[in-house]
Design an enzyme around this catalytic site. Structure first.
Site: not given
Length: 514
Positions: A201, A177, A102
């Site tokens: 997330s 996210s 990420k």
């Protein structure tokens, strides 16, 4: 390029007065003169600190190609920010695995944008501990994955690089996210990925995009080297297309990092031993409040209850349980997170008053960029800062402090049920993925990104309590994936793994329609 320390100068007279006024000091002219002299004399310590080295971060010996920005032809669902190539000659349990990271987690030499124009151009000097451990285990880092900007949104559409699209229907969103990590594993662009979780997330995009997302016990996996939102609820975890692969990654990245302030005593387990185990007699508490939120979909509820029925057929014992605190966990999260995130922001992403390593390079890059480009942040980011600081200044931290105190009651409510049950079960999210919509108003976009229809009502509480929680696909509703969330006792990841793995091994979830 050699990193040069800043040129340190004392404040000007106007700067000193402005700072004093921010503390509500009304200084006389004589006081200003005296403090000007005192501060100039005392600031000599800065020069000595700059002469000393704090370079304790790690950059494993590796071949490092910083790569290039992904194009729409290569990446039509917008899962990737940067394709890169970082690998070592190490042989280990992840040899042959390509991993996506990420884009709020540091990989030395590779741009880290946090999916924000404000952070674009930042190249960390050190690997986050999770990255170092992946490389040591033989993994190859091949992508930095797209995400909601600064990790403060959850729909998958609030990225400076555009929305992340659902791999089952690109008219829908992937969730966030950590949406890019979810999509990258589902589409096979990487074998496994790493995400972060502060409100859901990891688990939301896993549920919406049809993969496994595993939020470990708070502190089990070091968060150092990632851009934080709050030390008390920052989590890092694996994402994969199977429980087995997620477990293999967890086995590598879990463990103590002496320089991470989030970690106390860390109890690691034999995670791989939990695979392919018998769940006969396992006690499952089905949390009734997890099915009752406004905006929830019957197809999701039906799919999760059918998954629990399947677990009973495999020998588990399931029983409905009511945990009223589960509903209020959402409000506890809001009170803690808004002020804590704003405080971390004010500290330029480092925080204060904790032991461990402070990322001064990230603080400098973030501090400079946010002061010069703040208007470019997404509205979700701006709202978080404004609301958090207002609550702190206007009400003296009352709501953050009281909610922190209430976390003990919230945690105890779950722990009381864990005296009877081995895991708790509920939908990961009460609904399937949101449809991609163009031309949303600012209010509509923020509401979708930050909790419309109770999207994170089931995930948020466990970021407050720190219990391990995994989302595993359990079926589809109108063609879109449904996530079953299983929650366990602190540092008992093995139990969560065994139940999730048993369900996965005995179910073809894509054939289950509700």
């Amino acid at each position: 390029m050699t990193h040069l320390p800043p040129v340190v100068r004392p404040p000007s007279r106007d700067e000193l007065v402005d700072i004093a006024e921010s503390y509500y000091f009304d200084l006389s002219e004589d006081e200003v003169d005296d403090f000007m002299e005192l501060i100039e004399a005392k600031m000599g310590f800065c020069s000595r600190i700059d002469e000393l080295s704090d370079r304790t971060g790690s950059q494993r010996e590796a071949r490092r190609d910083p790569g290039y920005r992904a194009t729409s032809d290569e990446d039509p669902l917008n899962a990737i920010v940067t394709y890169c190539d970082v690998e070592t000659d190490a042989n280990g349990p992840l040899s042959g695995y390509e991993v996506g990271i990420k884009d709020n987690i540091s990989v030395a030499g590779v741009e880290m944008t946090c999916a924000s124009k404000v952070m674009a151009g930042h190249h960390p000097k050190y690997d986050a501990p999770v990255v170092d451990r992946l490389l040591e285990a033989g993994a190859q880092i091949t992508a930095k994955t797209n995400m909601d900007e600064m990790a403060v949104s959850g729909s998958g559409e609030m990225s400076a690089f555009g929305p992340i699209l659902n791999p089952f229907d690109d008219d829908y969103l992937a969730g966030g996210s950590s949406g890019g990590s979810a999509v990258a594993v589902v589409t096979g662009q990487v074998d496994v990925a790493i995400g972060t979780d502060q409100a859901g997330s990891l688990r939301t995009p896993a549920a919406w995009s049809g993969c496994v997302g595993f939020k470990p016990t708070h502190g089990l996996v070091p968060f150092r080297g990632a851009a934080p939102l709050g030390h008390s609820f920052d989590h890092i975890g694996p994402m994969a297309t199977s429980v087995e692969d997620a477990t293999r990654v967890l086995d590598v990245i879990a463990g103590k990092d002496p320089r991470d302030p989030r970690q106390g005593v860390v109890e690691t387990g034999d995670y791989l031993e939990a695979l392919e185990t018998d769940i006969e007699g396992c006690r499952i508490g089905v949390v009734s409040e997890g099915f009752g939120f406004d905006g929830g979909e019957e197809g999701v509820n039906d799919g999760v209850r059918a998954a629990v029925d399947q677990l009973e057929e495999l020998g588990a014992e399931a029983e409905e349980v009511s945990i009223p605190w589960h509903v209020d966990g959402f409000f506890v999260w809001l009170a803690v997170e808004n002020e804590e995130a704003a405080a971390v922001w004010d500290a330029d992403g480092t925080g204060y008053f904790v032991d461990g390593h402070y990322d001064t390079d990230l603080a400098e890059a973030f501090g400079k960029s946010r002061r010069s480009q703040a208007d470019e942040f997404a509205p979700t980011v701006k709202l978080k800062c404004i609301l958090g600081k207002y609550l702190k200044d206007k009400y003296y931290g009352r709501y953050h402090g009281k909610a922190q105190n209430l976390r003990e009651d919230l945690t105890a409510a779950y722990d009381e049920e864990f005296s009877e049950f081995d895991v708790l079960a509920m939908p990961t999210t009460p609904m399937t993925a949101f449809e991609l919509e163009e031309d949303l108003t600012r209010i509509e976009a923020v509401n979708r990104a930050q909790g419309k229809k109770g999207r994170t009502r089931n995930t948020m509480p466990f970021d407050m309590t720190g219990h391990p929680a995994i989302s595993v696909p359990c079926g589809k509703s109108d063609g879109l994936p449904i996530g079953l969330m299983l929650v366990g006792r602190h540092f008992e990841e093995e139990t969560v793994i065994s139940v999730a793995d048993a369900f996965e091994r005995n179910t073809d979830w894509e054939d289950r329609h509700y």
